[in-house]
Design an enzyme around this catalytic site. Sequence first.
Site, PDB file in Angstrom:
ATOM      1  N   GLU A 510       0.828  -1.210   0.000  1.00  0.00           N
ATOM      2  CA  GLU A 510       0.000   0.000   0.000  1.00  0.00           C
ATOM      3  C   GLU A 510       0.862   1.259   0.000  1.00  0.00           C
ATOM      4  O   GLU A 510       0.483   2.266  -0.580  1.00  0.00           O
ATOM      5  CB  GLU A 510      -0.938  -0.034   1.218  1.00  0.00           C
ATOM      6  CG  GLU A 510      -1.896   1.128   1.344  1.00  0.00           C
ATOM      7  CD  GLU A 510      -2.968   1.171   0.259  1.00  0.00           C
ATOM      8  OE1 GLU A 510      -3.024   0.269  -0.602  1.00  0.00           O
ATOM      9  OE2 GLU A 510      -3.756   2.141   0.274  1.00  0.00           O
ATOM     10  N   THR A 621     -11.528   8.257 -13.111  1.00  0.00           N
ATOM     11  CA  THR A 621     -10.553   7.698 -12.175  1.00  0.00           C
ATOM     12  C   THR A 621     -10.941   6.297 -11.685  1.00  0.00           C
ATOM     13  O   THR A 621     -10.181   5.657 -10.976  1.00  0.00           O
ATOM     14  CB  THR A 621     -10.305   8.666 -10.992  1.00  0.00           C
ATOM     15  OG1 THR A 621      -9.148   8.243 -10.282  1.00  0.00           O
ATOM     16  CG2 THR A 621     -11.508   8.726 -10.068  1.00  0.00           C
TER      17      THR A 621
HETATM   18  C1  DMJ Z   1     -10.338   3.739  -7.171  1.00  0.00           C
HETATM   19  O1  DMJ Z   1     -11.577   3.748  -6.571  1.00  0.00           O
HETATM   20  C2  DMJ Z   1     -10.086   4.998  -7.909  1.00  0.00           C
HETATM   21  O2  DMJ Z   1      -9.032   4.781  -8.776  1.00  0.00           O
HETATM   22  C3  DMJ Z   1      -9.762   6.150  -7.015  1.00  0.00           C
HETATM   23  O3  DMJ Z   1      -9.346   7.283  -7.729  1.00  0.00           O
HETATM   24  C4  DMJ Z   1      -8.732   5.838  -5.991  1.00  0.00           C
HETATM   25  N1  DMJ Z   1      -8.333   4.489  -6.006  1.00  0.00           N
HETATM   26  C5  DMJ Z   1      -9.285   3.452  -6.138  1.00  0.00           C
HETATM   27  C6  DMJ Z   1      -8.581   2.151  -6.460  1.00  0.00           C
HETATM   28  O4  DMJ Z   1      -7.369   1.994  -5.859  1.00  0.00           O
END
Ligand code: DMJ
Length: 641
Positions: A510, A621
Amino acid sequence: MLMRKVPGFVPASPWGLRLPQKFLFLLFLSGLFTLCFGALFLLPNSSRLKRFFLAPRTQRPGLEAVPEAPGHPPAGAREPPPNPAPAAPAPGQEEPSSLAGPRRRKGWARRTQPPRPREEATAARSGGSSSSGGSGGRAEAPQEGSPPFSFDFHAFRSRLRHPVLGTRTRGSEEPQSLVQTRREKIKEMMQFAWQSYKRYAMGKNELQPLTKDGYQGNMFGGLGGATVIDSLDTLYLMELKEEFQEAKAWVEENFHLNVSGEASLFEVNIRYIGGLLSAFYLTGEEVFRMKAIKLGEKLLPAFNTPTGIPKGVVNFKSGSNRSWGWTTTGSTSILAEFGSLHLEFLHLSELSGNQVFAEKVRHIRKFLRKIDKPFGLYPNFISPVSGNWIQHHVSVGGLGDSFYEYLIKSWLMSAKTDTEAKDMYYEALTAIETHLVNVSPGGLTYIAEWRGGNLDHKMGHLACFSGGMIALGAEDAEEDKRAHYRELAAQITKTCHESYDRSDTKLGPEAFWFNSGKEAVATQLSESYYILRPEVVESYMYLWRQTHNPVYREWGWEVVMALEKYCRTEAGFAGIQDVYSSFPNHDNKQQTFFLAETLKYLYLLFSEDDMLSLEDWVFNTEAHPLPVNHSDSAGRAGGPL
Ligand code: DMJ
């Protein structure tokens, strides 16, 4: 004027008018006509007469000639799929959105809005709320008498530069190459992940593979099926047709929005809204558009703050909002959360015709543009009440990450017209490079975290998306910086690969550190877990598309092998508690982003570049593809994007 007949007189016309009299008569008639017609413009907007005389312009000429949209329909569907009439809400199901378009006619929905008088357009733009972002509230229905909104899906598809699934994925006669075999393996993993979820947890938000049941959690305000919504586009992309139909049927029959819990604005936006928007753009199925818009309306109360910077939590029942309790003084908004709404909210306006969504995120952008930034950096916390930064913690990983991502992707999604986003992105990247980027004694490039001027020499797994982001943005940088950014992207991605390679499982922790002689490894057990996150393979995918260096496929395949070995269980995939153990314990959760992102990026890594071409799509994202706003051949742009 009536003329008496005079003997010997030859009338000038059959009506017995002389020429000057005829001229005067015509002059009188034309004056009368001008007066009457001109009066129409003085009537109030709602006047029926006005609508009668000034008939709306309907669809653009030539649209009927647009060829069928390309792509690969799911099982049992044609492409473009038919337009089903919206079903009446089932008992206990929510009413249709106030922004719902009309029942669609035969063929694809079309943009049929006539040009509207200025004051109607202004009302629609403001969505019935103040533009400060401080009023929030429900998006307004179209004004009475204004024409209903519909989205021209067919025209949108005709503007894509590439078939959605690329040109070389179907009916190939080639023998199975290694790449194809690997892609098929990833598809099988998706199928297994989906079927396990379906078997043990259908309708719940996540699968718990160890206990073989579902987990609801409290992040989504009582909404269910987060895994379903997050999986839709991946299933479609991989042509898992039956599974896609199962997911779609669940959305149609069981995805209810009349819930009343507290929800994360950010998580609902990136997973649910993003997933629904992508599903709509890929298929044209109206149910996805309608649910996305209606859910978007439910998020609007989060923006009811003095600054218009939304709070992180919205109460679906009361329409109240609050900040996360764990933030400083419990009254702070988070950069990555309020800064990662732009892409989805512009598309909500695009698909609803209501500008309220776009206004909310444009207001955030303007606010951030103007505010002072320490050394050009954006701290992670801000007060939505005073508008002041809280603490000076800067990170390209958690709490900051997707804000930067959405700047460069806003530029790309606007077909390179949103220069404000572009400028803000490159300015931010320059500040990050100046203050945060470091090289370890062992030669590994990493992005540290900044606390009021002091550096934490650590990088979170989340920050590993930045290799892909910097690669994506390299092409539009100033010419003398392009090669530099390509190299920076490659170096950061290499460092993230090292964090995987230095573990026993070949999966990354992590967080990993660069101090006390350690490089790219976690220093404590609490940072040694891996929860099926996508960021590293996300960067492999972008770097592959940019360079075609086979190393990225090799690294991606290492991840596939490790996932199979350490994360696959009898009933789905699970995270592991310690990447440095050869016999790690599982964490009993198949994250929704594993299906939305990790497996999708891996699949794309082993696919042709024109599958979801970066010319046509940006990924939100959560890896949900949203289309670039290409103008049509006549130069008309699609709308608010
Ligand atoms: C996802 O839910 C999205 O990428 C978010 O921006 C942050 N990270 C998680 C996955 O690791």
